[in-house]
Design an enzyme around this catalytic site. Structure first.
Site, short mmCIF file in Angstrom:
data_model
loop_
_atom_site.label_atom_id
_atom_site.label_comp_id
_atom_site.label_asym_id
_atom_site.label_seq_id
_atom_site.Cartn_x
_atom_site.Cartn_y
_atom_site.Cartn_z
N HIS A 359 30.48 11.05 25.17
CA HIS A 359 29.86 12.18 25.87
C HIS A 359 30.77 13.38 26.05
CE1 HIS A 359 25.96 10.46 27.23
NE2 HIS A 359 26.59 9.31 27.10
N LYS A 550 23.13 23.14 37.25
CA LYS A 550 23.89 22.06 36.60
C LYS A 550 25.10 21.80 37.48
CE LYS A 550 24.18 24.75 32.91
NZ LYS A 550 23.91 23.88 31.79
N ARG A 551 25.86 20.72 37.19
CA ARG A 551 27.08 20.49 37.94
C ARG A 551 27.99 21.72 37.85
NH1 ARG A 551 28.11 15.30 40.14
NH2 ARG A 551 30.06 16.28 40.77
N LYS A 556 31.53 24.93 32.27
CA LYS A 556 30.15 25.42 32.25
C LYS A 556 30.06 26.90 32.64
CE LYS A 556 28.09 20.85 33.29
NZ LYS A 556 27.00 20.66 32.31
N THR A 658 21.21 18.81 28.58
CA THR A 658 19.79 18.45 28.56
C THR A 658 19.01 19.39 29.47
OG1 THR A 658 20.25 16.78 30.24
CG2 THR A 658 20.01 16.01 27.96
N LYS A 662 15.13 20.97 29.13
CA LYS A 662 14.08 20.97 30.16
C LYS A 662 13.59 22.37 30.45
CE LYS A 662 16.82 17.54 32.43
NZ LYS A 662 17.72 17.42 33.59
C1 PLP Z 1 19.10 17.63 33.48
C2 PLP Z 1 19.92 17.47 34.67
C3 PLP Z 1 21.31 17.61 34.59
C4 PLP Z 1 22.02 18.01 33.31
O1 PLP Z 1 22.07 19.41 33.24
P1 PLP Z 1 23.00 20.16 32.15
O2 PLP Z 1 22.57 21.59 32.27
O3 PLP Z 1 22.65 19.58 30.83
O4 PLP Z 1 24.40 19.94 32.55
C5 PLP Z 1 22.06 17.45 35.74
N1 PLP Z 1 21.48 17.15 36.91
C6 PLP Z 1 20.15 17.01 37.03
C7 PLP Z 1 19.55 16.69 38.35
C8 PLP Z 1 19.33 17.16 35.93
O5 PLP Z 1 18.00 16.99 36.05
#
Ligand code: PLP
Length: 814
Positions: A359, A550-551, A556, A658, A662
């Site tokens: 990952h 995101k985190r 990022k 991911t 979404k």
């Molecule tokens: C999809 C998702 C992530 C991943 O987000 P990235 O933008 O790909 O880092 C992290 N936390 C939650 C709650 C998510 O639904």
């Protein structure tokens, strides 16, 4: 018995079943039940269906002596279960009616459910999407993990700073778990190793401590199929004789202490993301759940087949990152020490059974454990790892005799400094397939960190681009868009997301575009209300909703986004009467508790927001908000209301992402770098429907090699200089003017490792193109629709079918 017959209560009507559970299971007066109590009763109705489906699936798989996949993951970021379960068993409509009979909506009820937040972020959420897809494409499958008593911390904001609170998600009980009282395994730690019987490969492990792993199952419903999958989570329990002994001697405090010492293994999720925890308790957690899972897998196999020699024909074990990598040594130990296998035979089986997903490329995020710690906690496993390593290196040496650098790079043991076990190397050597999570990431894996392994075994490396489940992330989260799509191209997309391509031609239809925009507007109103309720900031739902959720992590680059916001603020002040496109910049995300610079970014967002949101000269045309406690349920509110998706990591650092998938699936346009799965999103939606900016991976590498000079960019770029000077000079932190000096210095003097300054101009230019497009709502809608239409590839069903075919050797439902 006929497991296809509905539970007895179903015939009496849905509300009767809810009333019966209120009375019999929840033990409350149906006439006076609270939303939380009604939720529990509704959940019980779904649970009755799910338990039957579980028994039927298990019965079928046992009868078929099915080959199964076991997905080992330290994290499963599930979120709430009720809506998804009701949709899967076809009870959404009836339960909405039952809720109404109790003067509630289904949304009121679902809102009372606690998130199962047994994960940090993307990695754990991926595992949850995969479970949904494994059940839906009908793979005989189990997920295995830890039943953490406390999941991901809850985040609140006090004075602009993150405050962490525990997440006791099991406090009020969960209707979704099935305790399997009969399923329990001993997991041992410490002690020493003695030679085994003469002539055998085995050893005797004189362990020093032992804990029981007790199984708790969650049923994962499939969609469009009565089949389910199982998520088996392990809870640590002290062995009963330990309790008893201390109690017998009357020392209750010591008894409790003993008990805690064992049971703390499954107490709390490590809230780190993309950085290894490195603590002994974490190593114990990893071994605890991996050992219990593999013992369970062998027990099931023996019950069905009576021998282990055909293990690889029936069992595929997948390692979600290196957290369960110790499983390679554990399976060897079980085969050799406890099942009398010879070393070579055991090793051949092990390599066929395991597969591994990487990952991350970032060297500092790759998991390693000090040899001394492993010697202390898992002495037999260390011995096994040394033997695997010496045989592996001996074979590799034949390929390039005398090439010590080659051998050093491959070794399972890092020899420089304190000796450490490299868990990624153990995973690669012990697996028959290794994959990255996007095309770019998988390519970089074999070109960079694993290049020498790829030279040895090119056929072992492959790509499996991530995906997300369309059931949760479109059907459930965005009911407005889901119904519009249903009435336009039918409802088959839930199981065949490729069908979204049928929307492409409707982008040319003005009525469809207006309906699409109306759905987005309704979702933005809902999001605006969430923002107001949780931050106190009123935002204009007709403004462009610009979302980065995101985190919080340096790679990022949330900070780059803040710089852009400050530049916009300064430009608006310089020319307040220009025709600025109104924007609401929305952040959400948690920072690891010990991650100082990530926490500083959260505070900066709040400080800049406080200044901007109250500056009357802007006339409300720019707002900056931070939505607290980002998690699955918050994401389900934010994603459908987003216009713009910020995916701005330094090229070459985000393995896949991911969140990007979404958001695009919910009709947001992406502004992003050529990184991770953004590259494939661009291919699927077309260059004209995405805003790509910044250095490419190759350009990042070239600039670094040539000697990157952030100070020079700062000096030569007045707009950027004004932004950094304002932040560093205390313009947004007048109570403490030096608050952000260190953050800015890390860019100017600290090397700007993630190259924010290099990408700043190109980012700002891309944001101007975003504004220009947003001025034309019909043109914007055309591109947003093209994004939804292009997202078919990013269903986790597609990902799981690829794993099933190319990695696990399983047949999936088409
Ligand atoms: C999809 C998702 C992530 C991943 O987000 P990235 O933008 O790909 O880092 C992290 N936390 C939650 C709650 C998510 O639904």
């Amino acid at each position: 018995m006929n497991l296809n017959a509905p539970p007895a209560s179903a015939s009496a009507g849905p509300n009767a079943a809810v009333e019966r559970h209120l009375l019999d299971t929840v033990a409350t007066d149906p006439a006076a039940a609270s939303p939380a109590e009604i939720m529990h009763a509704v959940a019980q109705v779904a649970r009755e269906h799910l338990s039957r489906r579980w028994v039927a699936t298990d019965r079928a798989d046992r009868a078929a002596r099915a080959r199964r996949v076991y997905y080992l993951s330290m994290e499963f970021l599930i979120g709430r279960t009720l809506s998804n379960a009701l949709a899967a068993v076809g009870l959404t409509g009836e339960m909405a009616a039952a809720a109404k009979a109790h003067a509630n909506t289904l949304e009121d009820l679902t809102a009372t459910e606690a998130d199962a937040a047994l994960g940090n972020g993307g990695l754990g959420r991926l595992a949850a999407c995969f479970l949904d897809s494994m059940a839906t494409v009908e793979l005989p499958s189990y997920g295995y993990g830890i039943r953490y008593e406390f999941g991901m911390f809850k985040q609140s904001i006090v004075g602009g700073r993150q405050v962490e609170h525990p997440d006791p998600w099991l406090e009020d009980g969960t209707p979704w778990e099935f305790p399997r009282t009969g399923v329990s395994y001993p997991v041992r730690f410490g002690g020493w190793v003695e030679p085994g019987a003469h002539g055998s490969s085995g050893s005797i492990w004189r362990h020093a401590g032992e804990v029981n792993a007790k199984a708790y199952d969650m049923v994962i419903p499939g969609h469009g199929t009565p089949r389910v999958s199982t998520l088996r989570l392990w809870k640590a329990a002290a062995p009963s004789q330990i309790d008893l002994h201390a109690f017998n001697t009357g020392d209750y405090a010591r008894a409790a202490e003993f008990k805690n010492q064992y049971e703390n293994i499954s107490w709390v999720l490590y809230p780190n993301d993309s950085t290894p925890a490195g603590r002994e308790l974490r190593l114990r957690q990893e071994y605890f759940f991996t050992s219990a899972s593999i013992q369970d897998i062998l027990a099931r196999h023996l019950a069905e087949h009576g021998r282990l020699t055909n293990l690889a024909e029936k069992v595929a074990i997948h390692l979600n990152d290196t957290h369960p990598a110790i499983g390679v040594a554990e399976l060897m130990r079980l085969l050799v020490d406890e099942h009398a296998f010879g070393w070579a035979g055991a090793w051949a089986l092990t390599q066929k059974v395991f597969s591994y997903t990487n990952h991350t490329l970032m060297p500092e995020a790759l998991e390693t454990w000090p040899v001394s710690l492993m010697q202390h906690v898992l002495p037999r496993h260390l011995e096994i790892i040394f033997r695997i390593n010496s045989e592996f290196l001996a074979a590799a040496a034949k390929l390039r005799p005398g090439d010590n650098e080659f051998m050093r790079s491959l070794s399972l043991i890092e020899e420089r400094g304190e000796r450490r076990v490299r868990m990624a190397h153990l995973s690669i050597v012990g697996s028959h397939k290794v994959n990255g999570v996007s095309a770019l990431h998988s390519e970089l894996l074999v070109q960079t960190i694993f290049a020498n392994f790829a030279a040895l075994w090119p056929e072992r490396f492959t790509n499996m681009t991530n995906g997300v489940t369309p059931r949760r992330w479109l059907a459930q989260a965005n009911t407005g868009l889901a119904s519009l799509i249903d009435s336009t191209i039918g409802d088959g997309w839930r199981l065949h997301l490729d069908q979204l391509i049928g929307l492409r031609e409707h982008a040319a239809n003005a009525d469809f575009r207006n309906a699409f925009l109306a759905v987005k507007q309704a979702n933005k109103l809902r999001l605006a209300e969430h923002i107001r309720a949780h931050t106190g900031v009123p935002v204009d739902a007709t403004s462009l909703f610009d979302v980065q959720v995101k985190r919080i992590h340096e790679y990022k680059r949330q900070l780059l986004n803040v710089l852009q916001v400050v530049a916009r603020y300064q430009a608006m002040l310089a020319d307040p009467d220009a025709d600025w496109v109104p924007r609401t910049v929305i952040f959400a995300g948690k920072a690891a508790s010990s991650y100082v610079s990530a926490k500083a970014v959260i505070q900066l967002i709040h400080d800049v927001g406080t200044v901007i949101n109250t500056d009357a000269r802007l006339r409300g045309r720019l707002k900056l908000v931070f939505v607290p406690n980002y998690g699955v349920s918050v994401a389900e509110v934010i994603m459908p209301g987003a216009d713009l998706s910020e995916q701005i990591s330094t090229a070459g650092t985000e393995a896949s992402g991911t969140g990007n998938m979404k958001l695009a699936l919910n009709g947001a346009l992406t502004i992003g770098t050529d990184d991770g799965a953004n590259v494939e999103i661009r291919q699927q939606v077309g260059d004209d429907n995405i805003f790509i900016f910044g250095l490419s991976t190759a350009q990042v590498a070239a600039q670094r090699a040539a000697g990157y000079q952030p100070l020079r960019i700062y000096e030569e770029n007045p707009r950027l200089k004004a932004v950094l000077d304002a932040i560093a000079g205390g313009r947004f932190s007048e109570d403490e003017p030096g608050r952000y000096r260190a953050l800015v210095d890390s860019l100017l003097w600290g090397g700007d490792h993630y190259m924010l300054l290099a990408d700043f101009d190109s980012y700002v230019a891309a944001q101007s193109r975003v504004d220009a497009l947003y001025r034309d709502p019909q043109a914007w809608a055309r591109k947003a629709i093209a994004n939804v239409a292009g997202m078919g590839f990013f269903s986790s069903d597609r990902t799981i079918r690829e794993y099933a075919r190319d990695v696990w050797g399983l047949a999936a439902k088409a």
